[in-house]
Each structure stands twice: as C-alpha cells, then as structure tokens.
Design an enzyme around this catalytic site. Structure first.
Site, short mmCIF file in Angstrom:
data_model
loop_
_atom_site.label_atom_id
_atom_site.label_comp_id
_atom_site.label_asym_id
_atom_site.label_seq_id
_atom_site.Cartn_x
_atom_site.Cartn_y
_atom_site.Cartn_z
N SER A 148 36.22 83.26 -9.25
CA SER A 148 35.49 82.00 -9.46
C SER A 148 34.50 81.84 -8.33
O SER A 148 34.70 82.37 -7.22
CB SER A 148 36.46 80.81 -9.45
OG SER A 148 35.78 79.58 -9.40
N TYR A 161 42.52 75.39 -4.65
CA TYR A 161 41.89 76.35 -5.57
C TYR A 161 40.97 77.28 -4.79
O TYR A 161 40.95 78.49 -5.04
CB TYR A 161 41.13 75.59 -6.65
CG TYR A 161 40.63 76.47 -7.78
CD1 TYR A 161 41.48 77.32 -8.47
CD2 TYR A 161 39.29 76.43 -8.18
CE1 TYR A 161 41.03 78.12 -9.51
CE2 TYR A 161 38.82 77.21 -9.23
CZ TYR A 161 39.70 78.05 -9.89
OH TYR A 161 39.25 78.85 -10.92
#
Length: 262
Positions: A148, A161
């Site tokens: 990501s 995250y």
C-alpha cells in the site's frame, strides 16, 4: 469455453501452463485478480477464510477454492500440501491484508495492531516461506506482494496500518535481494485509494465513516484496476522484474492530496 467458467471469464489457452496461489481471494482485489488470471488461462488456487465466497468464485471462474487462514501454521501446511498434490505453482500472489481502526498512537488498540501485523506481515511471510522451495525449483518463480502507499508515507491515524505496510514493504525488498540468485522475481504493487466493498468498512466499522473516505472523489481506483496491474506484472517475460509499482487514481496526487468535488 472451460466448463464452469462464466462468459466474462473466457480462458486464453496459451497461458494454461501458468499457475498461481492468490490469497485474499474472497473479495476485492484478491477476487478480481483471480478473475483476471483465469481469463488469461492461468490455473488459480483461490485462498481465503470464507469458504462460501470461494466456492461461488470457483463455480463462476474455474479457480480451485482452498479455504485457509494465512496466519495459521497448520492451514498454511495443509495449503502447501494440497497445491503440491495438484501440480504446484510458479507464482505466489499475496493479497490478503487489511486495516483496522484509525486511532492515533496515543489511543492505539493493541488488538487492532496485532491483527494488522499478523495478516499483512506474518501472513505474507508464512506463505512465502512455505512456497519458496517450490518457486525456486520451477526455475522461474514469482512472488508478488500487494502492499500500500501507506507503506511509503505515514499519516495521522494510520500508525498501525503504516507500521504493518512499512514492514511488508521492507520484507519484500529483503526477499528480492535474497532470491535473485534463485531466479525468483519479487514484485511489489502498492495501491493508493481503491474503492472496494469491504476495506474502509472493515477498517472503520461504520458505513457512513467508510463512505467519507471516497466522498467527492470522482474516480477512485477499482479492484479491477489493481488486478489488471497485478495480472500484467506477473505475465510479462520472467526476466522483466517490475520491482515496485505505485498505482493511484489521478485525483490522488499523494497520500496527503486528494481532489474532492462537491
């Protein structure tokens, strides 16, 4: 047409020798990747925890449904055994992952952080560790990790995250250095803003909050957009290694600049 494959998943026989494990296959980018590879004629072992969704995907595409939890050692061992008995693979595509919570570090929930590290980092590691001997032995193996842009730039409320995806990014880089001598290519695809049915909802736990993530963005990426990039990256001639691919919608110039229209 191959029996059990719908009209949107016609197979190109020329690619029939290629075989991949795709994790996170029950929804979103993982599911779209299974469909994209099956249309190209790949043998695909679709892996996720939700057996019912995998069975439906298999019925519509001809993929092989293998329910498993990528964080569970016994499940991974069973998965390796079943894939080996079915003929093996030359490509491993780690898409299973996700985010939980958007708390600042001061309010971090230990359970959320542990889950993100388990599924994004340890899950990827366990699948890679299990399948590397097979990928080396085939002569032209490929590992693709879906990370990501959260693994490239930190942001407020993203600490857990960010930490998990930075770690997965680092794992991928180390693996590339370690496996080049075995002719195993290692690819990283790092999406930005992708609209899927579950990602933001699972992270935030509320439909309204999830909708705000995409509010005003005319064309966020779709799961199919990312899957097409994944398909291309693992389909080019093996000597071509697309080391790192960052993919964002035009409306997202960076993690910190997103064009939103009323």
């Amino acid at each position: 047409m191959t029996e059990g494959i719908d009209n949107n998943a016609k197979v190109a026989p020329a690619a029939a020798a290629k075989a991949a494990v795709v994790t996170g296959a029950s929804t979103g980018i993982g599911e779209a990747t299974v469909r994209a590879l099956r249309r190209e004629g790949w043998t695909v072992f679709a892996v996720a925890r939700r057996a019912d969704r995998l069975e439906a995907l298999a019925a519509g595409t001809g993929a092989v449904a293998l329910p498993a939890d990528v964080t569970d050692d016994a499940d991974v061992a069973r998965l390796l055994d079943e894939v080996t008995r079915a003929g093996g693979i030359d490509t491993l595509i780690n898409i299973a992952g996700g985010a939980r919570g958007a708390d600042k570090v001061a309010e971090a929930k230990t359970g959320d952080w542990e889950w993100m590290y388990q599924v994004n980092v340890l899950g990827s590691m366990k699948l890679i560790r299990a399948f590397l001997p097979m990928l080396r032995a085939c002569g032209e193996g490929t590992v693709l990790n879906l990370t990501s842009t959260a693994g490239y730039a930190a942001y407020e409320g993203g600490g857990g995250y960010n930490a998990a995806k930075f770690a997965q990014h680092a794992l991928t880089g180390a693996l590339r250095l370690e496996e080049a001598e075995h002719n195993v290519r290692v690819i990283e695809v790092a999406p930005g803003l992708v609209y899927t049915e579950e990602f933001a909802l699972n992270r935030l736990g509320d439909q309204d909050a999830a909708a705000k993530v995409y509010a005003g963005v005319e064309k966020p990426l779709s799961a199919e957009d990312v899957a097409d990039v994944v398909r291309y990256a693992v389909s080019v001639p093996h000597h071509v290694n697309l080391d790192e691919i960052v993919i964002r919608p035009v409306a997202q110039a960076s993690n910190f600049k997103v064009i939103r229209k009323a």
